[in-house]
Design an enzyme around this catalytic site. Structure first.
Site, short mmCIF file in Angstrom:
data_model
loop_
_atom_site.label_atom_id
_atom_site.label_comp_id
_atom_site.label_asym_id
_atom_site.label_seq_id
_atom_site.Cartn_x
_atom_site.Cartn_y
_atom_site.Cartn_z
N PRO A 26 0.84 -1.21 0.00
CA PRO A 26 0.00 0.00 0.00
C PRO A 26 0.88 1.26 0.00
CG PRO A 26 -0.76 -1.57 1.65
CD PRO A 26 0.57 -2.08 1.17
N GLY A 29 1.34 4.66 4.22
CA GLY A 29 1.43 3.92 5.47
C GLY A 29 1.48 4.89 6.63
N GLY A 31 3.50 6.22 9.67
CA GLY A 31 4.81 6.24 10.31
C GLY A 31 4.65 6.21 11.82
N ASP A 56 4.46 1.44 9.35
CA ASP A 56 5.92 1.43 9.31
C ASP A 56 6.48 1.49 10.73
OD1 ASP A 56 8.42 1.70 7.64
OD2 ASP A 56 8.64 3.42 8.98
N TYR A 61 12.45 2.29 17.28
CA TYR A 61 11.44 3.24 17.74
C TYR A 61 10.93 2.89 19.15
CZ TYR A 61 11.30 4.37 12.71
OH TYR A 61 11.64 4.69 11.41
N LYS A 90 12.23 -2.89 11.09
CA LYS A 90 13.61 -2.70 10.64
C LYS A 90 14.61 -3.23 11.67
CE LYS A 90 11.92 1.64 8.73
NZ LYS A 90 11.06 2.23 9.76
N HIS A 123 17.99 -1.04 8.62
CA HIS A 123 17.66 0.36 8.87
C HIS A 123 18.71 1.32 8.31
CE1 HIS A 123 15.00 2.69 11.95
NE2 HIS A 123 15.35 3.49 10.96
#
Ligand SMILES: NC(=O)c1ccc[n+]([C@@H]2O[C@H](COP(=O)([O-])OP(=O)(O)OC[C@H]3O[C@@H](n4cnc5c(N)ncnc54)[C@H](OP(=O)(O)O)[C@@H]3O)[C@@H](O)[C@H]2O)c1
Length: 253
Positions: A26, A29, A31, A56, A61, A90, A123
């Site tokens: 898609p 997305g 974030g 994502d 994160y 990632k 990443h």
């Protein structure tokens, strides 16, 4: 608008792009970088509720658990199936050793409460020692010189174990991608980078009105004036250059 009703996009189905292995991604997305633990679960639930199908994420994160709760809440409603979603995460720079790649993806899967993801990315092309900080400040003492070609072998193992459908990279330069493509068994499907216009976008927001407006773009057309304005905003700079690591052997920029 009801937050619990799930429907397929604002203007029909969210558009997708076909990757080089045949899977569809898609183009819009959500974030999740810097989305706070207390907010991101609701943001993910809301986004999926209004039609987002792509999220994502990244180990770095440090909010995959909360993202996972949001995803699970939507899947548990039984309206959507897992295969309707496209979930990305990632591999962080401390885990470039081949032996670390599968265990780190398994960890992300556990956080996300998923059996598999759709896309797993390296990443950054440069690595740090596993024992170093995630963003070390002591220079080369914390660098790992593991070649991203070795890391890629671990990524390929993730596909072979069916832990991810596709693999790709992020923040790689052209030379690094060419070298990878020449030396790999499974080709990367994506290089996720900072650009002003791209084939897919992943705006981050934890604000419902913005999550909604960032998705309402499928009948948006830019005329030459709009494009000229966007071009005039170009500052020839990166938001995230990671220049502290510019002396790393595999620094991309
Ligand atoms: N691969 C990589 O190295 C890399 C690097 C950077 C980013 N990414 C990915 O790309 C995603 C997006 O990048 P980003 O998070 O740096 O920045 P971004 O999406 O460009 O901007 C996020 C900021 O803009 C605000 N915002 C969002 N939609 C808005 C709207 N419609 N109007 C006004 N403000 C709005 C958000 O605020 P609120 O949240 O408060 O609404 C937030 O402060 C990340 O979350 C991450 O998933 C990847």
């Amino acid at each position: 608008m009801s937050e619990t009703k799930v429907f397929k996009g604002l203007n029909g189905l969210s558009k997708t792009v076909k990757l080089n292995n045949g899977y569809e991604m898609p183009t819009v997305g959500l974030g999740t970088y810097k989305s706070q633990a207390g907010e991101v679960e609701e943001a993910v639930k809301y986004a999926i509720g209004i039609g987002y199908r792509h999220v994502d994420c990244a180990w770095f994160y440090k909010n995959e658990r909360e993202v996972g709760v949001g995803i699970k809440a939507r899947l548990d409603e039984g309206v959507l199936k897992r295969e309707d979603l496209f979930i990305v995460t990632k591999l962080w720079n401390n885990f470039h050793d081949k032996k670390s790649v599968v265990p780190k993806l398994r960890e992300s899967l556990e956080f996300l409460q998923l059996e598999y993801i759709d896309l797993f990315l390296i990443h950054w092309p440069f690595g740090f020692k596993e024992t170093a900080d995630n963003l070390p400040t002591d220079g080369a003492a914390s660098y790992s010189d593991v070649d991203y070609l070795e890391t890629w072998e671990g990524m390929e193992e993730c596909v072979n174990l069916e832990l991810t459908k596709s693999i790709g990279v992020s923040n790689f330069n052209k030379e690094q991608i060419d070298r990878l493509v020449k030396n790999c068994t499974i080709k990367p499907v994506v290089n996720q980078i900072e650009v002003s216009l791209g084939i897919g976008v992943i705006p981050k927001s934890v604000t419902k009105t913005r999550i909604l407006e960032n998705f309402d773009i499928f009948d948006l057309e830019l005329d030459s004036e709009d494009i000229a304005y966007l071009d005039s905003c170009n500052k020839n700079m990166r938001i995230s250059p990671m220049s502290a690591y510019a002396d790393h052997k595999y620094y991309p920029f």
